[in-house]
Design an enzyme around this catalytic site. Structure first.
Site, PDB file in Angstrom:
ATOM      1  N   THR A 276       6.475  28.306 -24.925  1.00  0.00           N
ATOM      2  CA  THR A 276       7.458  27.650 -25.789  1.00  0.00           C
ATOM      3  C   THR A 276       7.956  28.595 -26.877  1.00  0.00           C
ATOM      4  O   THR A 276       7.246  29.531 -27.270  1.00  0.00           O
ATOM      5  CB  THR A 276       6.819  26.409 -26.460  1.00  0.00           C
ATOM      6  OG1 THR A 276       7.703  25.878 -27.446  1.00  0.00           O
ATOM      7  CG2 THR A 276       5.506  26.769 -27.146  1.00  0.00           C
ATOM      8  N   ASP A 277       9.154  28.311 -27.393  1.00  0.00           N
ATOM      9  CA  ASP A 277       9.651  29.101 -28.527  1.00  0.00           C
ATOM     10  C   ASP A 277       8.944  28.741 -29.829  1.00  0.00           C
ATOM     11  O   ASP A 277       9.081  29.445 -30.831  1.00  0.00           O
ATOM     12  CB  ASP A 277      11.168  28.947 -28.684  1.00  0.00           C
ATOM     13  CG  ASP A 277      11.623  27.526 -28.962  1.00  0.00           C
ATOM     14  OD1 ASP A 277      10.782  26.600 -28.971  1.00  0.00           O
ATOM     15  OD2 ASP A 277      12.843  27.328 -29.156  1.00  0.00           O
ATOM     16  N   GLU A 278       8.160  27.669 -29.831  1.00  0.00           N
ATOM     17  CA  GLU A 278       7.476  27.258 -31.064  1.00  0.00           C
ATOM     18  C   GLU A 278       6.408  28.257 -31.500  1.00  0.00           C
ATOM     19  O   GLU A 278       5.971  28.236 -32.653  1.00  0.00           O
ATOM     20  CB  GLU A 278       6.882  25.854 -30.908  1.00  0.00           C
ATOM     21  CG  GLU A 278       7.951  24.789 -30.710  1.00  0.00           C
ATOM     22  CD  GLU A 278       7.427  23.370 -30.845  1.00  0.00           C
ATOM     23  OE1 GLU A 278       6.589  23.139 -31.733  1.00  0.00           O
ATOM     24  OE2 GLU A 278       7.870  22.514 -30.076  1.00  0.00           O
TER      25      GLU A 278
ATOM     26  N   TYR B  69      -0.468  22.674 -31.997  1.00  0.00           N
ATOM     27  CA  TYR B  69       0.119  22.846 -30.662  1.00  0.00           C
ATOM     28  C   TYR B  69       0.639  24.259 -30.466  1.00  0.00           C
ATOM     29  O   TYR B  69       0.267  24.953 -29.512  1.00  0.00           O
ATOM     30  CB  TYR B  69       1.248  21.836 -30.436  1.00  0.00           C
ATOM     31  CG  TYR B  69       2.201  22.250 -29.329  1.00  0.00           C
ATOM     32  CD1 TYR B  69       1.735  22.403 -28.023  1.00  0.00           C
ATOM     33  CD2 TYR B  69       3.539  22.519 -29.588  1.00  0.00           C
ATOM     34  CE1 TYR B  69       2.587  22.812 -27.000  1.00  0.00           C
ATOM     35  CE2 TYR B  69       4.396  22.923 -28.572  1.00  0.00           C
ATOM     36  CZ  TYR B  69       3.923  23.064 -27.280  1.00  0.00           C
ATOM     37  OH  TYR B  69       4.772  23.474 -26.280  1.00  0.00           O
TER      38      TYR B  69
ATOM     39  N   LYS C 251      -0.621  27.368 -27.967  1.00  0.00           N
ATOM     40  CA  LYS C 251       0.239  28.019 -26.980  1.00  0.00           C
ATOM     41  C   LYS C 251       0.352  29.521 -27.258  1.00  0.00           C
ATOM     42  O   LYS C 251       0.379  30.336 -26.333  1.00  0.00           O
ATOM     43  CB  LYS C 251       1.628  27.381 -26.965  1.00  0.00           C
ATOM     44  CG  LYS C 251       1.665  25.984 -26.352  1.00  0.00           C
ATOM     45  CD  LYS C 251       1.259  25.982 -24.879  1.00  0.00           C
ATOM     46  CE  LYS C 251       2.299  26.635 -23.990  1.00  0.00           C
ATOM     47  NZ  LYS C 251       1.950  26.485 -22.543  1.00  0.00           N
TER      48      LYS C 251
END
Length: 353
Positions: free
Chosen positions: A133-135, A159, A163
């Site tokens: 994810t870009d998060e 989260y 990741k």
């Protein structure tokens, strides 16, 4: 090619499997433990395909993963299985550490052990594609900045931290063991079969029922929105054509503030469902601003020029076309989301196990 997809009953995983079965001659092994977010009803035609098999296995169960690899002998892995809801990670981070870190470690180790048993031709063709994810990048300060594949990691939530850790594990296995890895980091996905806890389906379904549309803070958090079927095409491109050891950012080129997304949904519903729930004059009147999420990132935006330049992928859907397709899908597939909301999809599943 025989592709093992983890998390294939989830939102993005099911889109990947539908894409493979509908558009290629490849076979798929779907490995999914079926948590609350795993729904085999998101794969309505898969069971009829002779190129599909399902294994209800937890990626934290090392011995079961060894059995799956031994029995199915995959040619590549697409690892999507993850806990993914930020709010849930804040309320209970332990499951995110277990699935996203320990589960990814298990997948890497079982895959590497299996890879070491392959003959030279199969070994050189094998790929382990980790979907992230870009998060992991945190958020952007400037209005013109973009996340690139070289952006440093600054995760903000349990989260995104889990990741980020899983991304580091994958790259370490590539560097240390020469394991054939690929990593992709994507922007916010939306589209059909999206679990209703996420922003877009939640807004659609709440509006249809005349419930409040909760918007965090002032609603000005900006995300880059990627139609899930565009993402599935990109992921298949990467696992089949991507350069080993590389990272590819995947974005939709659609930066929108959350409040703009919600208002767009309301406008589409005004057009498509003019007969509103009792007591609702207009859908926008249901918008309700609520206390912001702790550590809420302000802006994400992806520079997806590398995957376009090197692999020839770019999104086919604009936000306007994709959001219309999404709203129309929910209007035309009430049975799917009704069974999710009332929990019957899990009760029947548990009763059959």
């Amino acid at each position: 090619m025989k592709i093992l997809v983890t998390g294939g009953a989830g939102f993005i995983g099911s889109a990947v499997i539908r894409h493979i079965l509908d558009n290629t001659s490849d076979s798929v092994i779907n490995v999914d433990v079926l948590t609350y977010a795993g729904n085999l009803e998101s794969l309505p035609d898969a069971a009829q395909s002779g190129r599909y098999s399902f294994e209800q296995v937890d990626i934290c169960d090392f011995s079961q993963l060894e059995r799956v690899f031994a029995e199915h002998q995959p040619d590549s892995v697409m690892h999507l299985a993850a806990e993914s809801h930020v709010d849930r990670s804040i309320d209970g981070p332990a499951a995110f550490i277990q699935t996203n870190l320990v589960g990814t470690f298990n997948m890497l180790e079982v895959s590497r052990q299996y890879w070491n048993t392959l003959d030279d031709s199969k070994k050189s063709a094998f790929r382990f594609h980790h979907i992230s994810t870009d998060e992991v990048y945190g958020d952007l300060e400037g209005t013109d900045d973009l996340f690139t594949e070289d952006t440093s990691y600054e995760p903000s939530s349990p989260y995104s931290a889990s990741k980020a850790g899983s991304d580091h594990l994958v790259r370490a296995w590539g560097r240390t063991y020469g394991f054939p890895v690929l990593v992709t980091n994507c922007s916010n996905n939306y589209g059909p079969y999206h679990f209703p806890e996420k922003l877009i389906p939640l807004m659609i379904l709440n509006a249809l029922e005349g419930k409040p549309l909760p918007v965090y803070g002032d609603g000005m958090q900006i995300r880059d929105w990627l139609f899930v079927e565009d993402h599935a095409r990109a992921l298949y491109k990467v696992v089949t054509e991507g350069k080993l050891g590389e990272t590819y950012n995947i974005g939709g080129h659609n930066e929108k503030a959350n409040i703009e997304v919600v208002k767009t949904i309301c406008a589409l519903l005004e057009e498509l469902v003019p007969n509103k729930p009792e007591g609702v004059d207009e859908y926008q009147s249901l918008i309700t601003y609520v206390k912001d999420r702790p550590g809420h990132d302000v802006r994400y935006a992806i520079d997806a020029s590398k995957i376009e330049r090197e692999l020839g992928w770019k999104p086919e859907e604009t936000f306007e076309s994709g959001i219309r397709k999404t709203v129309e899908w929910y209007l035309n597939n009430k049975e799917w989301w009704t069974r999710v909301l009332d929990g019957s999809y899990t009760r029947e599943r548990l009763g059959n196990n």
